[in-house]
Design a protein around this motif. Sequence first.
Motif, PDB file in Angstrom:
ATOM      1  N   ASN A 135      17.611 -11.394  17.597  1.00  0.00           N
ATOM      2  CA  ASN A 135      18.377 -12.791  17.864  1.00  0.00           C
ATOM      3  C   ASN A 135      19.190 -12.952  16.403  1.00  0.00           C
ATOM      4  N   GLU A 136      18.719 -12.628  15.448  1.00  0.00           N
ATOM      5  CA  GLU A 136      19.567 -12.794  14.102  1.00  0.00           C
ATOM      6  C   GLU A 136      20.679 -11.881  14.147  1.00  0.00           C
ATOM      7  N   ARG A 137      20.515 -10.618  14.332  1.00  0.00           N
ATOM      8  CA  ARG A 137      21.672  -9.740  14.616  1.00  0.00           C
ATOM      9  C   ARG A 137      22.769 -10.365  15.604  1.00  0.00           C
ATOM     10  N   LEU A 138      22.470 -10.907  16.725  1.00  0.00           N
ATOM     11  CA  LEU A 138      23.458 -11.547  17.451  1.00  0.00           C
ATOM     12  C   LEU A 138      24.063 -12.844  16.956  1.00  0.00           C
ATOM     13  N   LYS A 139      23.439 -13.535  16.215  1.00  0.00           N
ATOM     14  CA  LYS A 139      24.034 -14.794  15.513  1.00  0.00           C
ATOM     15  C   LYS A 139      25.059 -14.244  14.556  1.00  0.00           C
ATOM     16  N   SER A 140      24.566 -13.330  13.945  1.00  0.00           N
ATOM     17  CA  SER A 140      25.674 -12.934  12.917  1.00  0.00           C
ATOM     18  C   SER A 140      26.853 -12.362  13.551  1.00  0.00           C
ATOM     19  N   ASP A 141      26.686 -11.353  14.759  1.00  0.00           N
ATOM     20  CA  ASP A 141      27.800 -11.016  15.414  1.00  0.00           C
ATOM     21  C   ASP A 141      28.686 -12.041  15.963  1.00  0.00           C
ATOM     22  N   ARG A 142      27.891 -12.946  16.611  1.00  0.00           N
ATOM     23  CA  ARG A 142      28.925 -14.124  16.933  1.00  0.00           C
ATOM     24  C   ARG A 142      29.601 -14.829  16.087  1.00  0.00           C
ATOM     25  N   GLU A 143      28.956 -15.096  14.725  1.00  0.00           N
ATOM     26  CA  GLU A 143      29.779 -15.588  13.694  1.00  0.00           C
ATOM     27  C   GLU A 143      30.866 -14.690  13.259  1.00  0.00           C
ATOM     28  N   ILE A 144      30.639 -13.550  13.138  1.00  0.00           N
ATOM     29  CA  ILE A 144      31.775 -12.505  12.748  1.00  0.00           C
ATOM     30  C   ILE A 144      32.914 -12.639  13.941  1.00  0.00           C
ATOM     31  N   LEU A 145      32.453 -12.706  14.954  1.00  0.00           N
ATOM     32  CA  LEU A 145      33.798 -12.667  16.279  1.00  0.00           C
ATOM     33  C   LEU A 145      34.373 -14.167  16.219  1.00  0.00           C
ATOM     34  N   LYS A 169      34.890 -15.943  13.440  1.00  0.00           N
ATOM     35  CA  LYS A 169      35.953 -15.992  12.384  1.00  0.00           C
ATOM     36  C   LYS A 169      36.957 -15.071  12.628  1.00  0.00           C
ATOM     37  N   ALA A 170      36.901 -14.153  13.241  1.00  0.00           N
ATOM     38  CA  ALA A 170      37.883 -13.162  13.763  1.00  0.00           C
ATOM     39  C   ALA A 170      38.824 -13.906  14.792  1.00  0.00           C
TER      40      ALA A 170
END
Length: 109
Positions: A82-92, A94-95
């Motif tokens: 869940n933490e990994r997916l949250k960080s992936d979502r934040e990166i996306l 920003k992109a």
Amino acid sequence: MKDKKTVKIRRSYDSDFKQEVIRMLASGRSAKDISEALGIAENLLYRWKRMATKKTKSNTGENSNDKSAKLAAEVVKLRAENERLKSDREILKKALGLLSQSDSGTSMS
């Protein structure tokens, strides 16, 4: 007066009979009805049911501690994912923001 000693004969029941009685209990028939119909004490029916339940639990090979440990491990794994997916979502996000800014800065006219 003479005291007559009565000898009680201990009956034994095979496992098929016990399983059938346990099925009767599981189907919803009351222990009292079954005991009266078969001439068996109610407490004996409950003992057979308890023993069958213990055998079933031991045959599965898992006790409650094993299940708890497995669930705890799964919770840890899911929280990490869940933490990994949250960080992936934040990166996306920003992109996407950067891409939308660069697209609006360049016009095709």
